[in-house]
Design a protein around this motif. Sequence first.
Motif: not given
Length: 284
Positions: A263-275
């Motif tokens: 720590r500290p650390y980068g935190l990458i978040e996201g979603s992927v869904l169908r078009e």
Amino acid sequence: MGIVLGANQYGKAETRVVRVVRDGPRHELRDLNVSVALSGDLDATHLTGDNAAVLPTDTQKNTVYAFAKRYGIGEPEEFGLRLARHFVAAQPSIRWARVTIEQYGWQRLGPHSFQRDGGATRTCAVTVDGAGEAVVSGVTDLVLLNSTDSEFWGYAKDEYTTLPETKDRVLATAVSARWLLSSVDTDWAASYDGVRAALVAAFAQTYSLSLQQTLYAMGRRVLEERPEVAEVRLALPNKHHLLVDLAPFGLDNPNEVFVAADRPYGLIEGSVLREGAAANDGAF
């Protein structure tokens, strides 16, 4: 100005249940952490203390144990659906139930001997209400590392930027992934194994210019390979590996010796869904 009761729920959190199946000399083991949340016509208990509509959380705990014996556990998604359906069907005051489960892995050492697996944890969240049923499977603490084929450069800079650009770095993360199934009529074990394999393959095979790019590649790979998955949500902490300065000891360090910073650390978040699909926040 009036005051009213807002959204509310209650339940029994983190009921630990271990089920041993003794159908022969080769035993099977399931190790779960089960949390139940219920909501419905529960205003009275908040406003007046009338508990007539409240199913005690102790009863919810006992139901988990009784169902483990009566029906077995099987796949965690099956077990969660059975519990959630029961609470909504059996209690007139309950209109919504969510069961979240963590399943801990054990490695077989013999017909009745096991060793606790220190790796990733399988998860699921099952929601049952008047609108239908939804299952979100998942995995947490899936630790992955690429020792090369990762760069990070060309980013925005200001007067506080000290991070040097790099064309060769260690990329490491502890994946937390959740994915929404398009149907509750699914081969849960095959689906989980397939999604996990797709996540790992995409991480390993993506030449990464950013962890964001890797996140999208992982989610895209799941949707391409697993038609039963409608949406994937990922949280990828950047487990920084910092190059150690060995110059004071007369040694060079061509990307070989690192300190793993927690720590500290980068935190990458996201979603992927169908078009064309709408995000299903309620299921998650």
